[in-house]
Enzyme design. Structure first.
Site, PDB file in Angstrom:
ATOM      1  N   LYS A 188      42.109  41.140  40.005  1.00  0.00           N
ATOM      2  CA  LYS A 188      42.002  42.482  40.566  1.00  0.00           C
ATOM      3  C   LYS A 188      43.382  43.022  40.942  1.00  0.00           C
ATOM      4  O   LYS A 188      43.769  44.124  40.550  1.00  0.00           O
ATOM      5  CB  LYS A 188      41.101  42.480  41.805  1.00  0.00           C
ATOM      6  N   ASP A 206      36.917  45.993  42.309  1.00  0.00           N
ATOM      7  CA  ASP A 206      36.835  45.708  43.740  1.00  0.00           C
ATOM      8  C   ASP A 206      35.393  45.874  44.198  1.00  0.00           C
ATOM      9  O   ASP A 206      34.478  46.027  43.379  1.00  0.00           O
ATOM     10  CB  ASP A 206      37.785  46.620  44.522  1.00  0.00           C
TER      11      ASP A 206
END
Length: 321
Positions: A188, A206
């Protein structure tokens, strides 16, 4: 005389017929005058019913939609969100790749706003990886305390800085395989850096992204990497970074986790989950956050495009918004 009497008798006999014809004609005229009004009303009612029915169908896409239909719906959602958030951008303040990777690591378990209010002091005292690598952990902890989990985060940012100095000449690498070797950096964080500091497309999965793509039935996966793979297959690679911004911004401002503002949602007709949140437009409007609700955003130093669109910069740490 006989002819006159006969004509008079015939006229008397025909009178009721003429009267009936006149009545019938008048009735027909009256019906003709009323008919258009009734017809118009019927059309209006049928049109309304059709519109409601169409909306009902549109807001409940079938779970068994084809892959082609899913791709079309997903891309349309992204196009709609691009119009709603044309100024969408990373909500972390940064001026270079090093600042962005530090801010992204610090954003775990806290808001971007709190990170943005905290990092000015960190960046000022430790502007380079070499500076932070040689820092006193206790001093760094004191700066990072407002972000929560400050001891673990201190260990990560100092370790990350040391790795940059020792393995990459003090520069943030621009490759996924290299970025994920750094302490505290996962896929991420790596995609945030690649997409926003190096211009290399990536999907940032996320919590907001995971929640919304499942709510929209783009995928049923729960593992971040599997979600990334499923969603990336729906869009051209060039869309990935902006798509991430659009989805995350929508999740923060409108499609909240506990109570989505369905009545104020621009993509309601495309959403299978429409109705899970507040559908009354006035009540939904009160649920909107950040600039959509008339409040400041998360960045102290947002891009000019955001300010031009009516967005408000966030206040520094300790200053009321």
């Amino acid at each position: 005389m006989e002819k006159r009497a006969s004509a008079k008798k015939a006229a008397k006999k025909a009178a009721p017929v003429r009267k009936a014809a006149a009545v019938k004609k008048a009735t027909a005229v009256k019906k003709a005058a009323v008919a258009p009004e009734k017809a118009a009303a019927a059309v209006k009612e049928a049109s309304a019913t059709k519109t409601v029915a169409a909306k009902t169908v549109a807001t409940k896409p079938p779970r068994n939609e084809s892959q082609t239909a899913l791709v079309r719906r997903a891309r349309r959602i992204n196009r709609e969100l691009a119009e709603v958030f044309p100024y969408a951008h990373p909500e972390l303040d940064f001026e270079n790749p090093f600042q962005l990777i530090l801010a992204t690591v610090l954003s775990a378990q806290t808001t971007d706003l709190r990170v943005n209010q905290t990092t000015p002091a960190l960046f000022a005292k430790y502007p380079t990886p070499e500076d932070l690598a040689a820092a006193n952990p206790e001093e760094v902890e004191e700066i990072l305390r407002p972000t929560g989990f400050f001891r673990a985060k201190t260990k990560s940012v100092i370790g990350l800085s040391k790795a940059l100095v020792e393995n990459f000449g003090g520069e943030v690498p621009g490759r996924l395989d290299d970025l994920v070797t750094l302490p505290g950096v996962g896929r991420k964080t790596a995609f945030v850096v690649l997409g926003n500091a190096f211009g290399r497309p990536g999907i940032t999965v996320d919590t907001h992204f995971m929640r919304l793509v499942r709510r929209w039935q783009w995928t049923d996966e729960t593992d971040p990497e599997k979600i990334e793979a499923a969603v990336s297959a729906l869009f051209p690679k060039s869309d990935w970074t902006d798509l991430s911004h659009h989805v995350i911004w929508h999740g923060r401002r409108i499609c909240h986790a506990r109570k989505p503002a369905c009545g104020a949602c621009p993509i309601a007709p495309l959403c299978p989950a429409y109705g899970e949140g507040e559908t009354d437009p006035e009540k939904a409007q009160k649920l909107l956050k950040y600039e959509k609700g008339g409040f400041p955003g998360q960045r102290l130093n947002p891009p000019q495009a955001y300010l031009d669109a009516g967005g408000k910069a966030a206040p520094p740490l300790g200053v009321a918004g």
